[in-house]
Design an enzyme around this catalytic site. Structure first.
Site, PDB file in Angstrom:
ATOM      1  N   ILE A 262       0.843  -1.204   0.000  1.00 17.89           N
ATOM      2  CA  ILE A 262       0.000   0.000   0.000  1.00 17.89           C
ATOM      3  C   ILE A 262       0.878   1.254   0.000  1.00 17.89           C
ATOM      4  O   ILE A 262       0.687   2.182  -0.784  1.00 17.89           O
ATOM      5  CB  ILE A 262      -0.991  -0.016   1.197  1.00 17.89           C
ATOM      6  CG1 ILE A 262      -2.000  -1.150   1.013  1.00 17.89           C
ATOM      7  CG2 ILE A 262      -1.705   1.331   1.323  1.00 17.89           C
ATOM      8  CD1 ILE A 262      -3.012  -1.304   2.135  1.00 17.89           C
TER       9      ILE A 262
ATOM     10  N   HIS B 181       0.195 -13.367 -30.596  1.00 18.85           N
ATOM     11  CA  HIS B 181       1.396 -12.556 -30.825  1.00 18.85           C
ATOM     12  C   HIS B 181       0.988 -11.196 -31.383  1.00 18.85           C
ATOM     13  O   HIS B 181       0.077 -11.133 -32.202  1.00 18.85           O
ATOM     14  CB  HIS B 181       2.293 -13.270 -31.834  1.00 18.85           C
ATOM     15  CG  HIS B 181       3.520 -12.485 -32.177  1.00 18.85           C
ATOM     16  ND1 HIS B 181       4.585 -12.358 -31.296  1.00 18.85           N
ATOM     17  CD2 HIS B 181       3.853 -11.771 -33.299  1.00 18.85           C
ATOM     18  CE1 HIS B 181       5.529 -11.615 -31.858  1.00 18.85           C
ATOM     19  NE2 HIS B 181       5.106 -11.242 -33.068  1.00 18.85           N
TER      20      HIS B 181
END
Ligand SMILES: Cc1cc2nc3c(=O)[nH]c(=O)nc-3n(C[C@H](O)[C@H](O)[C@H](O)COP(=O)(O)OP(=O)(O)OC[C@H]3O[C@@H](n4cnc5c(N)ncnc54)[C@H](O)[C@@H]3O)c2cc1C
Length: 465
Positions: free
Chosen positions: A187, A444
């Protein structure tokens, strides 16, 4: 005083509680949910969602600032960007509001009764709710405690004034010139990085020897390098001592035992989260506890029949998706469906820059569990899509059991790898082997191609390195 009687009462409408209530409603259970603040809990209001919104703002601003400084390698230039943090926070608040409304709509659709107020146990079947229109008593056959967690406060650095929690940081409408972050967990680093990208001078104070102590050094290395590039000073092995006498900074004891004052306009304290159980009337129940957290069994049952607990109030890993999965499971158990906690992994992500994903066992954890390993790692430096995104940092790593080739863990660090967590989680959940991953055609050019390449590397025949 009004009385309500129901089959299932859920206390707390965070991701654990509201998911539990929706699923229970779908299954036809007469369900009531009580929430003392806003629907959506920490995650939606002051956690996952607002932090990712502000991280996005920071990323966009930094890109524009880099272009203005002529730093893009592809020749993009713009005039000097400016960030109106007030407007950014308003945009973030708008997203939160839309999601709040969405949760209310979903609960209504599932025919869940929403009661706004603070709940307190009177006994194992009865809860008193203080609402704006007076107290209500709810009698329920089954009760789920989903009261979540709140930021831990340091006694010598209480929240208030220039000392803020993550909640305060997400509401700042003025950029602090100098921000000190106490706590180098996910955090603190997610928010610290965002402020650094927006232009604050950030210093991170972490008591342990390294940042993100739960992740191995290979994964955290690129994050540490990027923090340095952003001008963030990271003090590890350092202890916060308290505010400076003038209140204009933080006193710390550095790793060499010396005291140092760090000037700060804001001090962001992110040293952990504690369960929300105060004033819940737990003294009227007989629950087993794990320290301050409620102890649960495999099916989220507590020590008292008919009382379940889910989410952050039950301890680590304190993650929204764990709370949601527990909530869904408990609703089904209460409805009489045959359910057990049979998850093979709970993905963990740091939305730092670059991002880190970890699913299943790390190499160290797998070794400790006694496995012989095959490990394959594929760098994004050899991935075409990463290059076209100007994000060649990082890698995907696959950890498999030698012999069976069963995949035990998958980790990645790199820009945008959070979205790969879905594929990683599915592979572990489906019991994939290295050959399964290597044999799956990946489109791809995508970052995802690094995944089968890492599996092929573990098998000894990576194609692109
Ligand atoms: C800055 C920040 C970023 C985070 N980022 C992520 C992330 O990217 N991914 C992730 O998975 N997790 C993240 N988390 C953690 C995530 O927010 C929590 O794991 C998740 O919210 C836990 O859900 P929960 O339902 O257990 O509790 P909570 O979300 O805390 O909800 C509990 C609810 O119960 C209510 N309540 C409490 N007591 C009572 C009572 N007596 N009566 C009625 N209602 C009550 C509260 O008001 C609250 O709404 C983040 C947290 C923070 C602070």
């Amino acid at each position: 005083m009004t009385d309500i009687t129901c089959k299932l009462l859920v206390i707390g409408a965070g991701p654990g509680g509201y998911v539990c209530a929706i699923r229970a409603g779908q299954l036809g259970l007469d369900t009531v949910i009580v929430e003392s603040t806003k629907l959506g809990g920490s995650c939606l209001n002051v956690g996952c969602i607002p932090s990712k919104a502000m991280i996005h703002v920071a990323e966009e601003f930094e890109k524009a600032a880099e272009a203005a400084a002529g730093k893009t390698p592809f020749g993009l230039t713009v005039s000097q960007p400016a960030l109106d943090l007030k407007q950014a926070v308003a945009w973030k608040d708008g997203i939160v509001q839309r999601l709040n409304n969405g949760v209310a709509g979903l609960l209504r659709k599932a025919k869940v009764k929403i009661v706004h107020g603070k709940a307190r146990f009177r006994d194992g079947r009865t809860v008193l709710v203080e609402t704006e229109t007076g107290p209500k008593t709810v009698h329920a056959e089954t009760i789920v405690i989903a009261t979540g967690s709140a930021p831990v406060e340091l006694p010598f650095l209480p929240f208030g004034g220039n000392v803020i929690s993550s909640t305060g940081a997400l509401a700042l409408t003025e950029l602090p010139k100098r921000l000190v972050v106490v706590g180098g967990g996910y955090i603190g680093l997610e928010l610290g990085t965002a402020f650094a990208r927006m232009g604050s001078k950030v210093t991170v104070v972490e008591a342990q020897e390294k940042i993100l102590p739960l992740y191995d050094a290979e994964l955290t290395g690129p994050v540490a390098k990027r923090l340095t590039a952003l001008g963030v000073e990271v003090l590890t092995g350092a202890r916060a001592l308290g505010p400076t006498a003038k209140g204009d900074g933080l006193r710390v004891e550095t790793a060499d035992g010396k005291e140092r004052s760090l000037p700060a306009d804001r001090i962001l304290v992110t040293v952990g989260r504690k369960p929300v159980t105060d004033d819940l009337g737990l003294d009227n129940l007989v629950l087993d506890m794990d320290g301050r957290f409620i102890r649960i069994g495999e099916r989220c049952e507590t020590a008292m029949r008919g009382i379940y607990a889910i989410g952050d109030v039950t301890g680590e890993p304190m993650l929204a998706h764990r709370a949601m999965a527990q909530g869904e499971m408990v609703a089904e158990i209460v409805a009489g469906l045959p359910r057990a906690w049979d998850k093979r992994s709970i993905p963990a992500i740091c939305f730092t820059d670059p991002e880190i994903v970890s699913v299943g066992l790390s190499p160290e954890e797998a070794k400790r569990a006694g496995h012989e390993l095959k490990i394959g790692q594929f760098p994004f430096a050899a991935n075409g899509r990463a290059m076209t995104r100007h994000g060649e940092t990082g890698f995907v790593r696959v950890v498999a059991q030698a012999g069976s080739d069963l995949v035990l863990g998958i980790q990645a660090v790199g820009q945008g790898v959070s979205e790969l967590s879905a594929a990683f989680g599915l592979a572990i959940e489906m019991g994939a082997t290295l050959a399964d991953i290597a044999g799956t055609i990946h489109a791809h050019p995508t970052l995802g191609e690094a995944f089968p390449e890492a599996a092929m590397k573990a098998l000894g025949h990576a194609l692109h390195i």
